[in-house]
Design a protein around this motif. Structure first.
Motif, PDB file in Angstrom:
ATOM      1  N   VAL A  77      51.032 -28.231  52.523  1.00 28.59           N
ATOM      2  CA  VAL A  77      50.804 -29.153  53.640  1.00 28.59           C
ATOM      3  C   VAL A  77      50.225 -30.450  53.074  1.00 28.59           C
ATOM      4  CG1 VAL A  77      49.566 -29.561  55.796  1.00 28.59           C
ATOM      5  CG2 VAL A  77      50.417 -27.265  55.258  1.00 28.59           C
ATOM      6  N   VAL A  78      50.941 -31.549  53.292  1.00 27.49           N
ATOM      7  CA  VAL A  78      50.548 -32.847  52.740  1.00 27.49           C
ATOM      8  C   VAL A  78      50.403 -33.847  53.873  1.00 27.49           C
ATOM      9  CG1 VAL A  78      51.140 -34.696  51.116  1.00 27.49           C
ATOM     10  CG2 VAL A  78      51.861 -32.341  50.633  1.00 27.49           C
ATOM     11  N   SER A  79      49.167 -34.308  54.132  1.00 29.55           N
ATOM     12  CA  SER A  79      48.974 -35.349  55.135  1.00 29.55           C
ATOM     13  C   SER A  79      48.950 -36.699  54.436  1.00 29.55           C
ATOM     14  CB  SER A  79      47.688 -35.121  55.928  1.00 29.55           C
ATOM     15  OG  SER A  79      46.548 -35.421  55.156  1.00 29.55           O
ATOM     16  N   LEU A  80      49.649 -37.666  55.024  1.00 30.12           N
ATOM     17  CA  LEU A  80      49.852 -38.967  54.408  1.00 30.12           C
ATOM     18  C   LEU A  80      49.235 -40.066  55.247  1.00 30.12           C
ATOM     19  CD1 LEU A  80      53.638 -38.496  53.615  1.00 30.12           C
ATOM     20  CD2 LEU A  80      51.796 -38.457  51.932  1.00 30.12           C
ATOM     21  N   ARG A  81      48.331 -40.818  54.661  1.00 27.06           N
ATOM     22  CA  ARG A  81      47.821 -42.028  55.310  1.00 27.06           C
ATOM     23  C   ARG A  81      48.860 -43.124  55.134  1.00 27.06           C
ATOM     24  NH1 ARG A  81      42.184 -45.408  54.707  1.00 27.06           N
ATOM     25  NH2 ARG A  81      43.104 -47.474  54.835  1.00 27.06           N
ATOM     26  N   ARG A  82      49.330 -43.676  56.239  1.00 21.57           N
ATOM     27  CA  ARG A  82      50.333 -44.725  56.208  1.00 21.57           C
ATOM     28  C   ARG A  82      49.732 -46.066  56.641  1.00 21.57           C
ATOM     29  NH1 ARG A  82      55.465 -43.428  56.291  1.00 21.57           N
ATOM     30  NH2 ARG A  82      55.536 -45.505  55.321  1.00 21.57           N
ATOM     31  N   GLY A  83      50.412 -47.135  56.272  1.00 16.18           N
ATOM     32  CA  GLY A  83      49.937 -48.477  56.557  1.00 16.18           C
ATOM     33  C   GLY A  83      49.636 -49.223  55.271  1.00 16.18           C
ATOM     34  N   VAL A  84      49.291 -50.485  55.393  1.00 19.08           N
ATOM     35  CA  VAL A  84      48.995 -51.303  54.221  1.00 19.08           C
ATOM     36  C   VAL A  84      47.758 -50.733  53.523  1.00 19.08           C
ATOM     37  CG1 VAL A  84      48.373 -53.595  53.404  1.00 19.08           C
ATOM     38  CG2 VAL A  84      49.980 -53.343  55.304  1.00 19.08           C
ATOM     39  N   PRO A  85      47.842 -50.421  52.218  1.00 21.93           N
ATOM     40  CA  PRO A  85      46.701 -49.830  51.521  1.00 21.93           C
ATOM     41  C   PRO A  85      45.516 -50.788  51.451  1.00 21.93           C
ATOM     42  CG  PRO A  85      48.737 -49.498  50.283  1.00 21.93           C
ATOM     43  CD  PRO A  85      49.037 -50.485  51.372  1.00 21.93           C
ATOM     44  N   GLY A 128      39.946 -44.209  64.439  1.00 25.13           N
ATOM     45  CA  GLY A 128      40.030 -45.446  65.198  1.00 25.13           C
ATOM     46  C   GLY A 128      40.455 -46.674  64.426  1.00 25.13           C
ATOM     47  N   ARG A 129      41.016 -46.506  63.237  1.00 29.10           N
ATOM     48  CA  ARG A 129      41.451 -47.653  62.449  1.00 29.10           C
ATOM     49  C   ARG A 129      42.854 -48.069  62.898  1.00 29.10           C
ATOM     50  NH1 ARG A 129      39.977 -44.517  56.952  1.00 29.10           N
ATOM     51  NH2 ARG A 129      41.045 -42.938  58.221  1.00 29.10           N
ATOM     52  N   ALA A 130      42.954 -49.259  63.464  1.00 30.33           N
ATOM     53  CA  ALA A 130      44.208 -49.699  64.060  1.00 30.33           C
ATOM     54  C   ALA A 130      45.316 -49.860  63.037  1.00 30.33           C
ATOM     55  CB  ALA A 130      43.988 -51.025  64.806  1.00 30.33           C
ATOM     56  N   GLU A 131      44.957 -50.147  61.804  1.00 33.30           N
ATOM     57  CA  GLU A 131      45.959 -50.410  60.771  1.00 33.30           C
ATOM     58  C   GLU A 131      46.453 -49.153  60.079  1.00 33.30           C
ATOM     59  OE1 GLU A 131      42.029 -50.225  58.588  1.00 33.30           O
ATOM     60  OE2 GLU A 131      42.776 -50.834  60.566  1.00 33.30           O
ATOM     61  N   VAL A 132      45.940 -47.990  60.476  1.00 39.86           N
ATOM     62  CA  VAL A 132      46.262 -46.727  59.803  1.00 39.86           C
ATOM     63  C   VAL A 132      46.981 -45.789  60.760  1.00 39.86           C
ATOM     64  CG1 VAL A 132      45.297 -44.685  58.661  1.00 39.86           C
ATOM     65  CG2 VAL A 132      44.269 -46.943  58.269  1.00 39.86           C
ATOM     66  N   TRP A 133      48.028 -45.112  60.248  1.00 44.43           N
ATOM     67  CA  TRP A 133      48.673 -44.042  60.995  1.00 44.43           C
ATOM     68  C   TRP A 133      49.043 -42.939  60.021  1.00 44.43           C
ATOM     69  CZ3 TRP A 133      54.161 -43.277  60.328  1.00 44.43           C
ATOM     70  CH2 TRP A 133      54.787 -44.290  59.586  1.00 44.43           C
ATOM     71  N   TRP A 134      49.422 -41.766  60.536  1.00 44.41           N
ATOM     72  CA  TRP A 134      49.523 -40.573  59.695  1.00 44.41           C
ATOM     73  C   TRP A 134      50.834 -39.820  59.894  1.00 44.41           C
ATOM     74  CZ3 TRP A 134      45.696 -39.336  56.184  1.00 44.41           C
ATOM     75  CH2 TRP A 134      44.523 -40.100  56.286  1.00 44.41           C
TER      76      TRP A 134
END
Length: 218
Positions: free
Chosen positions: A157-165, A202-208
């Motif tokens: 199981v790999v969860s990925l933080r997406r968005g501009v690093p 709650g970080r608007a620039e981050v999605w998963w």
């Protein structure tokens, strides 16, 4: 929640001097206390709710890679699993063992891509917010190593933080499709792709996204 070393080698821990991702570890070491509170503000069930029905029955052996401050490792142990928590950052391990002490969690100083201190097979391997710290040159090796650590029919199981690093640590925006392709090359098949959507902190620039791969056939 993973790092691969700073310029100080603690006793019993691998050195990563000159390693391309060495900048990750100082960030987490310096903020361990704050991160313990932040990561603990959301539960394991909230973060991983989209895959809970796929978890193997307890007491399967579970490996939490980049276990950070121990939220997931402790939650899995409470569910009856025997958990190995691999975390290279000493300060994070210390916070984890203070905030969430648990007899069914064994902590080890180890990190991707090698995970050289682990040998036994696991029914479940979890990487929560870890894969995005690996540079492209290490991801293939890391996936092969994870596949080797899985028991037959074991789950990755790999969860990925997406968005501009962010710019304050080494991080990459890795799409789920790339993880699936790396998994297929390591003889892992896709079981589920979860679009987790908005960030729980709650970080608007981050999605998963969460990728679930299985070792072996149907």
């Amino acid at each position: 929640m993973v790092g691969t070393g700073d310029n100080v080698t603690h006793p019993g821990e691998p050195s990563a001097v000159g390693h391309p991702t060495a900048g990750v570890q100082p960030y987490y070491a310096q903020r361990a206390e704050v991160l313990g509170q932040r990561y603990g503000s959301v539960t394991f069930e909230e973060v991983h709710g989209g895959v809970l029905d796929l978890l193997p029955p307890a007491p399967a052996r579970v490996l939490d890679v980049g276990a950070g401050t121990g939220r997931d490792a402790a939650a899995l142990a409470r569910r009856g699993y025997q958990v190995m928590a691999a975390e290279p950052v000493r300060e994070l391990r210390e916070v984890a063992q203070r905030l969430s002490p648990c007899e069914n969690v064994c902590w080890v100083a180890d990190s991707l891509p090698a995970l050289s201190r682990l040998e036994e097979p696991f029914g479940l391997v979890l990487l929560s917010a870890v894969w995005m710290h690996l540079p492209p040159t290490e991801r293939g090796q890391a996936m092969e190593r994870l596949a080797a650590l899985l028991a037959p029919a074991g789950l990755l199981v790999v969860s990925l933080r997406r968005g501009v690093p962010p710019t304050d640590r080494v991080m990459f925006d890795v799409p789920a499709e790339e993880v699936v392709q790396d998994g297929e090359r390591a003889a892992l098949r896709l079981v589920r792709l979860v679009e987790d959507g908005v960030d729980r902190l709650g970080r608007a620039e981050v999605w998963w996204q969460t990728v679930v791969l299985r070792k072996g056939g149907e």
